[in-house]
Design a protein around this motif. Structure first.
Motif, PDB file in Angstrom:
ATOM      1  N   VAL A 189       0.861  -1.179   0.000  1.00  0.00           N
ATOM      2  CA  VAL A 189       0.000   0.000   0.000  1.00  0.00           C
ATOM      3  C   VAL A 189       0.900   1.232   0.000  1.00  0.00           C
ATOM      4  N   ALA A 190       0.374   2.309  -0.548  1.00  0.00           N
ATOM      5  CA  ALA A 190       1.112   3.569  -0.561  1.00  0.00           C
ATOM      6  C   ALA A 190       0.576   4.483   0.525  1.00  0.00           C
ATOM      7  N   ALA A 191       1.482   5.246   1.120  1.00  0.00           N
ATOM      8  CA  ALA A 191       1.101   6.249   2.112  1.00  0.00           C
ATOM      9  C   ALA A 191       1.802   7.552   1.759  1.00  0.00           C
ATOM     10  N   LEU A 192       1.094   8.635   1.876  1.00  0.00           N
ATOM     11  CA  LEU A 192       1.653   9.953   1.635  1.00  0.00           C
ATOM     12  C   LEU A 192       1.884  10.618   2.984  1.00  0.00           C
ATOM     13  N   VAL A 193       3.141  10.941   3.269  1.00  0.00           N
ATOM     14  CA  VAL A 193       3.521  11.595   4.521  1.00  0.00           C
ATOM     15  C   VAL A 193       4.157  12.922   4.131  1.00  0.00           C
ATOM     16  N   GLY A 194       3.392  14.006   4.265  1.00  0.00           N
ATOM     17  CA  GLY A 194       3.852  15.278   3.728  1.00  0.00           C
ATOM     18  C   GLY A 194       3.950  15.139   2.221  1.00  0.00           C
ATOM     19  N   ASP A 195       5.118  15.369   1.664  1.00  0.00           N
ATOM     20  CA  ASP A 195       5.347  15.192   0.230  1.00  0.00           C
ATOM     21  C   ASP A 195       6.026  13.861  -0.087  1.00  0.00           C
ATOM     22  N   LEU A 196       6.236  13.045   0.921  1.00  0.00           N
ATOM     23  CA  LEU A 196       6.980  11.790   0.773  1.00  0.00           C
ATOM     24  C   LEU A 196       6.028  10.619   0.547  1.00  0.00           C
ATOM     25  N   GLN A 197       6.248   9.878  -0.543  1.00  0.00           N
ATOM     26  CA  GLN A 197       5.464   8.676  -0.796  1.00  0.00           C
ATOM     27  C   GLN A 197       6.218   7.460  -0.271  1.00  0.00           C
ATOM     28  N   ILE A 198       5.542   6.678   0.557  1.00  0.00           N
ATOM     29  CA  ILE A 198       6.126   5.482   1.165  1.00  0.00           C
ATOM     30  C   ILE A 198       5.307   4.276   0.729  1.00  0.00           C
ATOM     31  N   ALA A 199       5.992   3.181   0.395  1.00  0.00           N
ATOM     32  CA  ALA A 199       5.337   1.919   0.072  1.00  0.00           C
ATOM     33  C   ALA A 199       5.508   0.990   1.267  1.00  0.00           C
TER      34      ALA A 199
END
Length: 115
Positions: free
Chosen positions: A24-34
């Motif tokens: 799943v993808a998560a957006l933390v501020g401008d950072l995309q994390i998988a």
């Protein structure tokens, strides 16, 4: 949401919403994390940006393994990345960022720092 500092630990989601062998993808501020949960229950966090295609798609990759190494294969050109280190197993000169994950009270926490 404000942009987190690079040493912040952020709660991303509940552990139970992560399905085994899926990303799943998560957006933390401008950072995309998988985020990926493997069948053994481990959770890994990588940068979502595929360095080969330039697209933010690693969370859509195929989760698997090479030997004892948990991996994700990019859905674009199929390069395989080690979920523990972020190193591309097909081209070891290329890697993606890796973030430290911990589970606390059923929540997935990701450390955005270098610790």
């Amino acid at each position: 949401m404000s942009v987190p500092t690079m040493t912040e630990t952020v709660a991303i989601c509940a552990y139970d919403v992560l399905l085994p062998e899926r990303g799943v993808a998560a957006l933390v501020g401008d950072l995309q994390i998988a985020l990926f949960r493997t069948y053994d229950g481990a959770v890994y966090a990588l940068g979502n940006h595929d360095p080969f295609s330039g697209a933010n798609v690693l969370s859509r990759g195929i989760v698997g393994s090479r030997g004892d190494v948990p991996t994700v294969a990019s859905p674009m050109f199929k390069q395989v990345f080690d979920l523990r280190t972020g190193i591309c197993l097909d081209d070891p000169d290329v890697s993606v960022p890796v973030y430290r994950v911990q589970i606390d009270s059923g929540q997935v926490l990701v450390s955005l720092g270098d610790d």
